[in-house]
Design a protein around this motif. Structure first.
Motif, short mmCIF file in Angstrom:
data_model
loop_
_atom_site.label_atom_id
_atom_site.label_comp_id
_atom_site.label_asym_id
_atom_site.label_seq_id
_atom_site.Cartn_x
_atom_site.Cartn_y
_atom_site.Cartn_z
N LEU A 1 37.50 21.11 -16.95
CA LEU A 1 37.77 20.42 -15.68
C LEU A 1 39.26 20.46 -15.34
O LEU A 1 39.63 20.67 -14.18
CB LEU A 1 37.27 18.98 -15.74
N GLY A 2 40.11 20.26 -16.34
CA GLY A 2 41.55 20.33 -16.11
C GLY A 2 41.99 21.72 -15.67
O GLY A 2 42.80 21.87 -14.76
N LEU B 1 42.71 25.08 -8.74
CA LEU B 1 42.50 24.74 -7.34
C LEU B 1 43.75 24.16 -6.69
O LEU B 1 43.97 24.34 -5.49
CB LEU B 1 41.34 23.74 -7.21
N LEU B 2 44.58 23.47 -7.48
CA LEU B 2 45.80 22.88 -6.96
C LEU B 2 47.00 23.81 -7.04
O LEU B 2 48.10 23.46 -6.62
CB LEU B 2 46.11 21.57 -7.70
N GLY B 3 46.80 25.00 -7.62
CA GLY B 3 47.86 25.99 -7.67
C GLY B 3 48.88 25.79 -8.77
O GLY B 3 49.99 26.30 -8.69
N THR B 4 48.53 25.06 -9.83
CA THR B 4 49.45 24.86 -10.94
C THR B 4 49.20 25.88 -12.02
O THR B 4 48.22 26.63 -11.98
CB THR B 4 49.29 23.45 -11.55
#
Length: 166
Positions: free
Chosen positions: A38-39, A45-48
């Motif tokens: 999940l992480g 998805l958040l671009g990290t």
């Protein structure tokens, strides 16, 4: 695959350090893998960069952390530490060291960067990880040879995942 290998190696290393591996199986390992997945997905998805478990957690386990509360406290302290980033960068960022190397055309100046704050922590984590080597059945070639290849592969590739792949 890289993230999977990295997670397996990290969870087994931390789990063995914490005494959570029973009969070769990581207790509640399915929960840990789901949390890591999940992480990783949320981070992508958040671009990290990849959000995953890290072997440095063995330092917390060595100090007595077992329930996850230490991770919550660490997260809060990291948020608090954001305000001190300029000071930490000034004191402990990468320090350039001028060196001279010989090339075909003569001596050339080369900058080498050292990290005086992170190096001691990495040495401590490596020493704690080395304790697990005593549990390998070195006389059994089916266990000893793959263990040796992983042991050599990790530092040569600078990656747990690539070392396990090796």
């Amino acid at each position: 695959y890289t993230d999977l290998f990295d997670t397996v190696g990290t969870l087994l290393g931390v789990g063995m350090q914490a005494g959570l591996v029973k009969d070769g199986k990581l207790e509640r390992g399915d929960r840990a893998f789901v949390a890591d997945a999940l992480g990783t997905t949320a981070g992508a998805l958040l671009g990290t960069s990849t959000v995953t478990s890290y072997i440095e957690s063995t330092a917390g386990v060595e100090a007595g952390a077992r329930t996850g509360l230490a991770s919550v406290v660490t997260g809060i302290l990291f948020l608090f530490a954001l305000f001190f980033y300029p000071l930490a960068e000034m004191v402990g960022g990468a320090v350039p060291v001028q060196t001279t190397i010989m090339t075909a055309s003569g001596p050339a100046s080369h900058s080498l960067y050292i990290h005086p704050i992170t190096a001691p922590a990495l040495l401590l984590v490596g020493a704690m990880m080395a304790r697990s080597l005593a549990e390998i059945r070195w006389t059994d070639l089916n266990a000893g040879i793959p263990a040796f290849l992983v042991l050599v592969g990790i530092p040569l590739t600078f990656s747990i995942a690539h070392g396990i792949s090796f």
